[in-house]
Design an enzyme around this catalytic site. Sequence first.
Site, PDB file in Angstrom:
ATOM      1  N   HIS A 137      -6.813  -4.447  10.480  1.00  0.00           N
ATOM      2  CA  HIS A 137      -6.623  -4.401   9.027  1.00  0.00           C
ATOM      3  C   HIS A 137      -5.321  -5.054   8.592  1.00  0.00           C
ATOM      4  CE1 HIS A 137      -4.682  -0.137   9.507  1.00  0.00           C
ATOM      5  NE2 HIS A 137      -3.719  -0.996   9.320  1.00  0.00           N
ATOM      6  N   ASP A 156      -6.966  -1.982  14.332  1.00  0.00           N
ATOM      7  CA  ASP A 156      -8.380  -2.282  14.029  1.00  0.00           C
ATOM      8  C   ASP A 156      -8.510  -3.566  13.207  1.00  0.00           C
ATOM      9  OD1 ASP A 156      -7.554  -1.518  11.520  1.00  0.00           O
ATOM     10  OD2 ASP A 156      -8.838   0.249  11.369  1.00  0.00           O
ATOM     11  N   ASP A 204       0.822  -1.216   0.000  1.00  0.00           N
ATOM     12  CA  ASP A 204       0.000   0.000   0.000  1.00  0.00           C
ATOM     13  C   ASP A 204       0.853   1.262   0.000  1.00  0.00           C
ATOM     14  OD1 ASP A 204       0.996  -0.403   2.558  1.00  0.00           O
ATOM     15  OD2 ASP A 204      -0.944  -0.679   3.497  1.00  0.00           O
ATOM     16  N   GLU A 229      -9.458  -1.611   5.727  1.00  0.00           N
ATOM     17  CA  GLU A 229     -10.090  -1.233   6.981  1.00  0.00           C
ATOM     18  C   GLU A 229     -11.346  -2.080   7.238  1.00  0.00           C
ATOM     19  OE1 GLU A 229      -8.269   0.345   8.745  1.00  0.00           O
ATOM     20  OE2 GLU A 229      -7.884   2.428   8.211  1.00  0.00           O
TER      21      GLU A 229
HETATM   22  C1  GLP Z   1      -0.289   0.537   8.490  1.00  0.00           C
HETATM   23  C2  GLP Z   1      -0.001  -0.338   7.279  1.00  0.00           C
HETATM   24  C3  GLP Z   1      -0.171  -1.801   7.595  1.00  0.00           C
HETATM   25  C4  GLP Z   1       0.518  -2.149   8.897  1.00  0.00           C
HETATM   26  C5  GLP Z   1      -0.093  -1.357  10.005  1.00  0.00           C
HETATM   27  C6  GLP Z   1       0.473  -1.702  11.372  1.00  0.00           C
HETATM   28  O1  GLP Z   1      -1.608   0.871   8.629  1.00  0.00           O
HETATM   29  N1  GLP Z   1      -0.800   0.001   6.174  1.00  0.00           N
HETATM   30  O2  GLP Z   1       0.356  -2.577   6.519  1.00  0.00           O
HETATM   31  O3  GLP Z   1       0.401  -3.535   9.145  1.00  0.00           O
HETATM   32  O4  GLP Z   1       0.149   0.008   9.728  1.00  0.00           O
HETATM   33  O5  GLP Z   1       1.560  -0.891  11.658  1.00  0.00           O
HETATM   34  P1  GLP Z   1       2.585  -1.147  12.830  1.00  0.00           P
HETATM   35  O6  GLP Z   1       3.445  -2.296  12.344  1.00  0.00           O
HETATM   36  O7  GLP Z   1       3.367   0.120  12.914  1.00  0.00           O
HETATM   37  O8  GLP Z   1       1.817  -1.468  14.027  1.00  0.00           O
END
Ligand code: GLP
Length: 264
Positions: A138, A136, A67, A143
Amino acid sequence: MRVIVECDNGAMSKRAAVFVANLVRRKPDCVLGLATGGTPVGMYQELVRMHNEEGLCFSEVTTFNLDEYYGLAPDHKESYRYFMQQNLFDHINVKPEKTHVPDGLADDVDDHCEKYERMIDESGGIDLQVLGIGSDGHIAFNEPGSSLGSRTRAKTLTQETIQDNARFFESQGEVPRFAITMGVGTILESRRCLLLANGIKKAKVIAEAIEGSVTMQVTASALQMHKDVIAVIDEDAAFLLERRDYYQHVEDMTEEWERMCDKG
Ligand code: GLP
């Protein structure tokens, strides 16, 4: 789903890197799906170390990131392209033209998303997709409420995600409101998924994703429908798993099982 619980973030990162490295050694022209966020940073550091000290070679590897924030240029410090350059690509011998991150400045987003899907197909499909999990539930930026059959597209971020990701920006107001993200359906077509999670903040959502019902309210739960998922998580993230002892038992029995299969 195979669930591996490691003692801490460092051990989780090393274990995850071994799965990636083994694939790269076995199939030098493999296609990796990559993730951003804080979770995979240690795994990328370990892959860079393996490249420097063990000669792990990425010259034929193709990558597709999950993404990108909509509206951020590739050289914006909080763009996911920039993150990947800083944390991995600039430190290994992957060919720049073989790395793909959705373009946050795409004029025609629908067309860009279709092309992204086509490029994944034309590369032969993703062999191993690395995934983190949002608080959440995802995966990528799918989402709650995202169709479990969704494809690469633009997505509106939830307030929770905006708050979570505000830590990387000067202020919450600077966090983009939209992203371009692979869909859940796109992710499920990867040949293998490697789900990473660490920290107590992820315990609830990890329990929902791994042991709860399959629901678009926790898009990571769709991984239960995939035939080859390995979740590598730390003790804190595993805290609320009810079947933890069994997952450990399976790991303990693996050697015995392999010995029995060899004999057969
Ligand atoms: C973002 C990314 C996800 C990732 C998530 C969790 O929203 N789009 O791919 O898994 O963050 O992030 P973190 O690893 O910093 O908790």
